[in-house]
Design a protein around this motif. Structure first.
Motif, PDB file in Angstrom:
ATOM      1  N   TYR B 134       0.838  -1.210   0.000  1.00  8.46           N
ATOM      2  CA  TYR B 134       0.000   0.000   0.000  1.00  8.46           C
ATOM      3  C   TYR B 134       0.868   1.253   0.000  1.00  8.46           C
ATOM      4  CZ  TYR B 134      -3.364   3.298   2.229  1.00  8.46           C
ATOM      5  OH  TYR B 134      -4.152   4.361   2.560  1.00  8.46           O
ATOM      6  N   VAL B 137       2.900   1.775  -3.322  1.00 10.00           N
ATOM      7  CA  VAL B 137       2.092   2.355  -4.394  1.00 10.00           C
ATOM      8  C   VAL B 137       1.813   3.832  -4.119  1.00 10.00           C
ATOM      9  CG1 VAL B 137      -0.149   2.283  -5.526  1.00 10.00           C
ATOM     10  CG2 VAL B 137       1.066   0.179  -5.064  1.00 10.00           C
ATOM     11  N   ILE B 141       2.705   7.327  -6.822  1.00  6.32           N
ATOM     12  CA  ILE B 141       1.715   8.133  -7.552  1.00  6.32           C
ATOM     13  C   ILE B 141       1.799   9.576  -7.072  1.00  6.32           C
ATOM     14  CG2 ILE B 141      -0.704   8.364  -8.172  1.00  6.32           C
ATOM     15  CD1 ILE B 141      -1.097   5.470  -7.571  1.00  6.32           C
ATOM     16  N   ARG B 146      -5.630  10.569  -7.847  1.00  8.12           N
ATOM     17  CA  ARG B 146      -5.418   9.194  -8.290  1.00  8.12           C
ATOM     18  C   ARG B 146      -4.786   8.368  -7.169  1.00  8.12           C
ATOM     19  NH1 ARG B 146      -4.875   5.318 -11.923  1.00  8.12           N
ATOM     20  NH2 ARG B 146      -2.887   4.269 -12.078  1.00  8.12           N
ATOM     21  N   ARG B 149      -7.447   7.439  -4.711  1.00  4.79           N
ATOM     22  CA  ARG B 149      -8.350   6.436  -5.255  1.00  4.79           C
ATOM     23  C   ARG B 149      -7.708   5.048  -5.236  1.00  4.79           C
ATOM     24  NH1 ARG B 149      -9.693   9.583  -9.653  1.00  4.79           N
ATOM     25  NH2 ARG B 149      -8.131   8.410 -10.794  1.00  4.79           N
ATOM     26  N   VAL B 150      -6.475   4.998  -5.775  1.00  4.96           N
ATOM     27  CA  VAL B 150      -5.807   3.697  -5.872  1.00  4.96           C
ATOM     28  C   VAL B 150      -5.537   3.122  -4.490  1.00  4.96           C
ATOM     29  CG1 VAL B 150      -3.661   2.596  -6.570  1.00  4.96           C
ATOM     30  CG2 VAL B 150      -4.833   4.110  -8.140  1.00  4.96           C
ATOM     31  N   VAL B 153      -8.622   1.646  -3.007  1.00  3.30           N
ATOM     32  CA  VAL B 153      -8.911   0.348  -3.628  1.00  3.30           C
ATOM     33  C   VAL B 153      -8.027  -0.740  -3.019  1.00  3.30           C
ATOM     34  CG1 VAL B 153      -8.628  -0.939  -5.769  1.00  3.30           C
ATOM     35  CG2 VAL B 153      -9.822   1.245  -5.789  1.00  3.30           C
ATOM     36  N   ILE B 154      -6.736  -0.421  -2.856  1.00  5.04           N
ATOM     37  CA  ILE B 154      -5.828  -1.436  -2.304  1.00  5.04           C
ATOM     38  C   ILE B 154      -6.251  -1.808  -0.891  1.00  5.04           C
ATOM     39  CG2 ILE B 154      -3.467  -1.886  -1.560  1.00  5.04           C
ATOM     40  CD1 ILE B 154      -2.492  -0.364  -3.902  1.00  5.04           C
TER      41      ILE B 154
END
Lengths: 252, 247
Positions: B134, B137, B141, B146, B149-150, B153-154
């Motif tokens: 997590y 990532v 970014i 974004r 958001r990502v 989701v993770i």
């Protein structure tokens, strides 16, 4: 009714702009899924570079593991299911990353996202392609693994092994496709993809290896069945979760 | 919930909360180390349990709370929800790391091995790996929306993976001491004075968790508003050409 539906479905297949009616029906979404899957598989089939590379990569992994584990037949027999699934997992990561990579290189992925279709349909198409690809890979690699490691399969193996391959590669493909999409435009994605997805697919690895093990040297269909249920449940839950979340990860 | 203290000072209630959690933590530690009786089988080793069990519970709670804030972010796209999700993710990583360390400390003297491939220990180790992913990532970014958001989701995927990892690890093998507190109504198999000490320690760990997260949210809010001011400034004077990085 069908006369009205036909031209719109044709437009969807050819990727043209959607008619002003804008009522997407399930038939056309299924078409999108199949079209994306067909595109990916055709691309894979025509270039063949990735196919040959992943196939031989799994075979080489099997041989490497054989050397690493030594010459004792008992050890090799015990290790065979685990080695088979490790080889498939490594190859699966490469092919899933490759799938998105080739789309990104020519800017084709942005084009794909511009089509007026649900993102989930694109995800399902890519998932279908990945799943079929991995199943084919497994069908080729599993016999090689069983021969190389001198495994004697039990009586129930003729249906347990294919069922394990189908369900195991499905769970794997769901996670691999999802995370490949997520990491597609990040740096160091080749290294990142396995780091992200392997902790999630631990239940798949465990279930697939145990189910395969249940028919190696014995034939315990009931034991295999329990693990296959875990694989099925995993596939189902992540299928729903990842389809619902995919449009958040590819949104630009 | 939290008054936005624009000058960056810590509000009074947060200081009081910090003091309260510190005090209760001290009480819990005293009760666990001195006041509670030694275990019939494990003797004084049982005292690790008073730290280990609350930390483990809170770690899982933090993942759940973080995923809920993530879902709220996906729903209404408010940057503050991402700040809250990250605050809980920080706590989740810290508490699950402490759980792994505590579990290994516990299992060396009782089971004579640091690593047991036990269901709950393996589950927590996998959770640490997922949370590290997590943060990797998040670090990659740049664009705040974004990234939020990502990472939401993770975190949802991490939450969904916990039951499966638990089932898989449980079926795989387990050496873990049996649960003494069952939530399914079958009751409690622990001496009442020990249970009382455990629950006090759970509350103490919970307070520490709430304090950490509130403080982290406060800092996150300040970072958010300073980034906003900077980006507003950039928009007014785009000639500087500097890329705004929102952390």
């Amino acid at each position: 009714m069908s006369a009205l539906r036909e031209p719109r479905a044709d437009l969807a297949r050819e990727g043209g702009p959607r008619g002003e009616g804008a009522s997407r029906n399930e038939a056309s979404e299924l078409r999108v899924v199949l079209a994306v899957a067909r595109k990916d598989l055709l691309q894979e089939l025509r270039s063949r570079a990735a196919t040959v590379a992943t196939l031989f990569f799994s075979a080489v992994t099997l041989v490497m593991m054989g050397f690493a584990l030594g010459r004792e037949q008992a050890v090799l027999n015990l290790a065979a299911p685990g080695v088979l699934w490790v080889a498939l997992a490594f190859a699966g990561v490469i092919s899933a990353a490759q799938n998105f990579q080739s789309d990104l290189e020519e800017g084709a992925f942005e084009q794909l996202l511009l089509y007026p279709v649900p993102r989930a349909a694109i995800f399902l198409g890519k998932l279908l392609a990945n799943w079929l690809y991995l199943t084919a890979l497994g069908a080729l690699v599993a016999p090689v693994a069983f021969v190389l490691f001198g495994v004697e399969l039990g009586a129930a193996a003729w249906y347990v092994v294919p069922a394990t391959l189908l369900l195991g590669t499905f769970g794997f493909a769901v996670i691999a496709t999802f995370y490949a999409g997520l990491t597609a435009n990040l740096q160091a994605r080749e290294a990142l993809l396995p780091v992200l997805m392997f902790p999630v697919i631990v239940p798949v690895m465990l279930g697939a290896v145990r189910a395969t093990e249940a028919v190696v040297g014995r034939s315990d269909a009931a034991l295999a069945g329990g693990w296959l249920q875990l694989l099925g449940g995993f596939g189902l839950v992540y299928f729903v979760v990842c389809s619902a979340l995919f449009h958040f990860v590819v949104d630009e | 919930m939290i008054d936005s203290s624009r000058d960056g000072k810590r509000p009074l209630w947060l200081n009081l909360l910090g003091l309260a959690s510190l005090a209760l933590f001290g009480v819990g530690a005293y009760l666990a180390l001195f006041a509670s009786p030694p275990d019939v089988n494990q003797g004084d080793l049982i005292r690790i349990m008073y730290a280990h069990v609350p930390v483990a519970w809170i770690g899982f709670v933090a993942v759940g709370v973080s995923a809920v804030w993530g879902m709220l972010y996906l729903w209404r796209s408010r940057p503050i929800d991402d700040v809250r999700a990250v605050a809980n993710a920080d706590a989740a990583l810290l508490f699950s790391l402490l759980t792994v360390v505590g579990g290994m400390t516990y299992s060396k003297p009782t089971l004579n091995t640091f690593w047991t491939w036990d269901a709950k220990l393996t589950l927590t180790a996998l959770m640490v790996a997922l949370l590290v992913g997590y943060y990797i990532v998040r670090g990659l970014i740049e664009e705040p929306q974004r990234r939020a958001r990502v990472s939401a989701v993770i975190m949802i995927v991490v939450l969904a993976s916990l039951p499966f990892n638990y089932l898989a690890a449980e079926w795989f093998r387990t050496l873990h001491p049996a649960k003494s507190v069952n939530l399914d109504g079958s009751g409690v198999t622990m001496a009442p004075e020990m249970l009382r000490v455990l629950l006090i320690n759970v509350v103490a760990a919970g307070l520490v968790f709430v304090y950490f997260v509130s403080e982290r949210v406060r800092v996150g809010k300040l970072a958010l508003s300073s980034a906003r001011e900077r980006s507003g400034f950039e928009a007014a004077a785009p000639a500087t050409g500097e890329v705004v990085r929102v952390r």
